[in-house]
Motif scaffolding. Structure first.
Motif, PDB file in Angstrom:
ATOM      1  N   ILE A  99      -0.742 -54.159  42.663  1.00  0.00           N
ATOM      2  CA  ILE A  99      -0.031 -53.004  42.114  1.00  0.00           C
ATOM      3  C   ILE A  99       1.142 -53.458  41.245  1.00  0.00           C
ATOM      4  O   ILE A  99       1.365 -52.923  40.153  1.00  0.00           O
ATOM      5  N   LEU A 100       1.899 -54.457  41.710  1.00  0.00           N
ATOM      6  CA  LEU A 100       3.032 -54.954  40.926  1.00  0.00           C
ATOM      7  C   LEU A 100       2.559 -55.487  39.577  1.00  0.00           C
ATOM      8  O   LEU A 100       3.212 -55.255  38.550  1.00  0.00           O
ATOM      9  N   GLU A 101       1.429 -56.180  39.571  1.00  0.00           N
ATOM     10  CA  GLU A 101       0.912 -56.735  38.314  1.00  0.00           C
ATOM     11  C   GLU A 101       0.528 -55.648  37.320  1.00  0.00           C
ATOM     12  O   GLU A 101       0.381 -55.922  36.136  1.00  0.00           O
ATOM     13  N   GLN A 102       0.410 -54.419  37.810  1.00  0.00           N
ATOM     14  CA  GLN A 102       0.121 -53.288  36.928  1.00  0.00           C
ATOM     15  C   GLN A 102       1.384 -52.516  36.556  1.00  0.00           C
ATOM     16  O   GLN A 102       1.315 -51.458  35.932  1.00  0.00           O
ATOM     17  N   GLY A 103       2.549 -53.057  36.977  1.00  0.00           N
ATOM     18  CA  GLY A 103       3.817 -52.479  36.566  1.00  0.00           C
ATOM     19  C   GLY A 103       4.330 -51.333  37.413  1.00  0.00           C
ATOM     20  O   GLY A 103       5.232 -50.614  36.989  1.00  0.00           O
ATOM     21  N   ARG A 104       3.792 -51.175  38.631  1.00  0.00           N
ATOM     22  CA  ARG A 104       4.218 -50.059  39.487  1.00  0.00           C
ATOM     23  C   ARG A 104       5.049 -50.607  40.661  1.00  0.00           C
ATOM     24  O   ARG A 104       4.571 -50.714  41.788  1.00  0.00           O
ATOM     25  N   SER A 105       6.291 -50.955  40.347  1.00  0.00           N
ATOM     26  CA  SER A 105       7.164 -51.622  41.318  1.00  0.00           C
ATOM     27  C   SER A 105       7.466 -50.795  42.558  1.00  0.00           C
ATOM     28  O   SER A 105       7.481 -51.332  43.670  1.00  0.00           O
ATOM     29  N   ASP A 106       7.738 -49.505  42.380  1.00  0.00           N
ATOM     30  CA  ASP A 106       8.091 -48.678  43.538  1.00  0.00           C
ATOM     31  C   ASP A 106       6.940 -48.617  44.535  1.00  0.00           C
ATOM     32  O   ASP A 106       7.147 -48.756  45.749  1.00  0.00           O
ATOM     33  N   THR A 112       4.815 -53.636  50.363  1.00  0.00           N
ATOM     34  CA  THR A 112       5.467 -54.789  50.994  1.00  0.00           C
ATOM     35  C   THR A 112       6.110 -54.361  52.307  1.00  0.00           C
ATOM     36  O   THR A 112       6.083 -55.110  53.278  1.00  0.00           O
ATOM     37  N   ALA A 113       6.662 -53.153  52.326  1.00  0.00           N
ATOM     38  CA  ALA A 113       7.282 -52.644  53.559  1.00  0.00           C
ATOM     39  C   ALA A 113       6.229 -52.437  54.645  1.00  0.00           C
ATOM     40  O   ALA A 113       6.452 -52.780  55.812  1.00  0.00           O
ATOM     41  N   VAL A 133       6.196 -60.916  46.511  1.00  0.00           N
ATOM     42  CA  VAL A 133       6.160 -59.687  45.714  1.00  0.00           C
ATOM     43  C   VAL A 133       7.517 -58.998  45.765  1.00  0.00           C
ATOM     44  O   VAL A 133       8.068 -58.601  44.732  1.00  0.00           O
ATOM     45  N   ARG A 134       8.067 -58.862  46.956  1.00  0.00           N
ATOM     46  CA  ARG A 134       9.367 -58.181  47.053  1.00  0.00           C
ATOM     47  C   ARG A 134      10.456 -58.959  46.322  1.00  0.00           C
ATOM     48  O   ARG A 134      11.337 -58.362  45.700  1.00  0.00           O
ATOM     49  N   ALA A 135      10.407 -60.269  46.370  1.00  0.00           N
ATOM     50  CA  ALA A 135      11.397 -61.076  45.644  1.00  0.00           C
ATOM     51  C   ALA A 135      11.351 -60.763  44.156  1.00  0.00           C
ATOM     52  O   ALA A 135      12.402 -60.607  43.506  1.00  0.00           O
ATOM     53  N   ARG A 136      10.160 -60.655  43.614  1.00  0.00           N
ATOM     54  CA  ARG A 136      10.018 -60.332  42.194  1.00  0.00           C
ATOM     55  C   ARG A 136      10.566 -58.932  41.890  1.00  0.00           C
ATOM     56  O   ARG A 136      11.204 -58.714  40.861  1.00  0.00           O
ATOM     57  N   ILE A 137      10.311 -57.992  42.791  1.00  0.00           N
ATOM     58  CA  ILE A 137      10.810 -56.624  42.595  1.00  0.00           C
ATOM     59  C   ILE A 137      12.333 -56.608  42.629  1.00  0.00           C
ATOM     60  O   ILE A 137      12.976 -55.963  41.789  1.00  0.00           O
ATOM     61  N   LEU A 138      12.921 -57.326  43.579  1.00  0.00           N
ATOM     62  CA  LEU A 138      14.385 -57.373  43.666  1.00  0.00           C
ATOM     63  C   LEU A 138      14.990 -57.950  42.388  1.00  0.00           C
ATOM     64  O   LEU A 138      15.977 -57.413  41.863  1.00  0.00           O
ATOM     65  N   CYS A 139      14.390 -59.007  41.879  1.00  0.00           N
ATOM     66  CA  CYS A 139      14.896 -59.613  40.638  1.00  0.00           C
ATOM     67  C   CYS A 139      14.742 -58.656  39.465  1.00  0.00           C
ATOM     68  O   CYS A 139      15.652 -58.543  38.633  1.00  0.00           O
ATOM     69  N   GLU A 140      13.615 -57.970  39.440  1.00  0.00           N
ATOM     70  CA  GLU A 140      13.370 -56.985  38.375  1.00  0.00           C
ATOM     71  C   GLU A 140      14.452 -55.909  38.371  1.00  0.00           C
ATOM     72  O   GLU A 140      14.817 -55.376  37.325  1.00  0.00           O
ATOM     73  N   ARG A 141      14.981 -55.597  39.542  1.00  0.00           N
ATOM     74  CA  ARG A 141      16.008 -54.557  39.683  1.00  0.00           C
ATOM     75  C   ARG A 141      17.424 -55.104  39.557  1.00  0.00           C
ATOM     76  O   ARG A 141      18.392 -54.400  39.846  1.00  0.00           O
ATOM     77  N   GLY A 142      17.542 -56.372  39.179  1.00  0.00           N
ATOM     78  CA  GLY A 142      18.862 -56.966  38.981  1.00  0.00           C
ATOM     79  C   GLY A 142      19.480 -57.565  40.225  1.00  0.00           C
ATOM     80  O   GLY A 142      20.613 -58.046  40.180  1.00  0.00           O
ATOM     81  N   ARG A 143      18.767 -57.560  41.336  1.00  0.00           N
ATOM     82  CA  ARG A 143      19.280 -58.129  42.588  1.00  0.00           C
ATOM     83  C   ARG A 143      18.761 -59.567  42.709  1.00  0.00           C
ATOM     84  O   ARG A 143      18.007 -59.911  43.618  1.00  0.00           O
ATOM     85  N   VAL A 144      19.167 -60.382  41.754  1.00  0.00           N
ATOM     86  CA  VAL A 144      18.623 -61.734  41.602  1.00  0.00           C
ATOM     87  C   VAL A 144      18.926 -62.617  42.816  1.00  0.00           C
ATOM     88  O   VAL A 144      18.052 -63.342  43.298  1.00  0.00           O
TER      89      VAL A 144
END
Length: 174
Positions: A99-106, A112-113, A133-144
């Motif tokens: 799903i993340l690879e298709q751009g649907r982070s939420d 992941t939860a 996956v969650r690490a990538r999402i966090l970085c995408e949201r600026g929580r590097v």
């Protein structure tokens, strides 16, 4: 060696299909997965949806994330209907990646939860995939910093295994 044992033949075909996908022979892999599914179906075992991990990983390697998602979602729902959590936690982890690879982070984060909640602590593969996956999402949201810390946990888990392909994924996620 397994000729004449239909269940073993069907299972071995799945393993061989996975190897072909690693070599980039996706059409051969798909053909072998189909033969495996047919073999299980002849035995009255409709396992192709609940044992979708190898075929889904092959599709992700081929860049076909929507097909991987479909396979994993079918398996996830079938496992939920059975009340099975061990394989479902892994399905959720892989589903989050597709799903993340298709751009649907939420949506990916929700899986992941689910994976985190369902997975046993010693299920290192599942623990690795959802963390990456969650690490990538966090970085995408600026929580590097948070994302990097989680990705480093992922790599540390990978170092405890012989899952070299998933170790590579963990390093890529980092």
């Amino acid at each position: 060696d397994v000729k004449g044992n239909p269940s073993s033949e069907a299972e071995l075909l799945r393993q061989i299909a996975g190897l072909h996908s690693l070599a980039g022979r996706f059409d051969t892999a798909r053909e072998l997965f189909a033969q495996s599914n047919a073999g299980f179906a002849e035995l009255g075992l409709a396992l192709n949806s609940v044992l979708s991990h190898a075929a889904a990983v092959a599709e992700m390697l081929a860049g076909n994330f929507s097909d991987a998602e479909r396979r994993l979602r079918d398996g996830y729902e079938a496992l939920a209907a059975m009340g099975e959590n061990a394989l479902r936690s892994t399905s959720a982890a892989f589903l989050s990646r597709a799903i993340l690879e298709q751009g649907r982070s939420d949506e990916a984060e929700r899986y992941t939860a689910a994976s985190e909640t369902l997975a046993e602590p010693e299920d290192l593969l599942t623990q690795m995939v959802w963390r990456g996956v969650r690490a990538r999402i966090l970085c995408e949201r600026g929580r590097v910093a948070d994302g990097e810390a989680l990705a480093r946990q992922d790599v540390a888990l990978a170092e405890r295994t012989d899952l070299v392909n998933f170790h590579a994924d963990a390093l890529l996620d980092l």
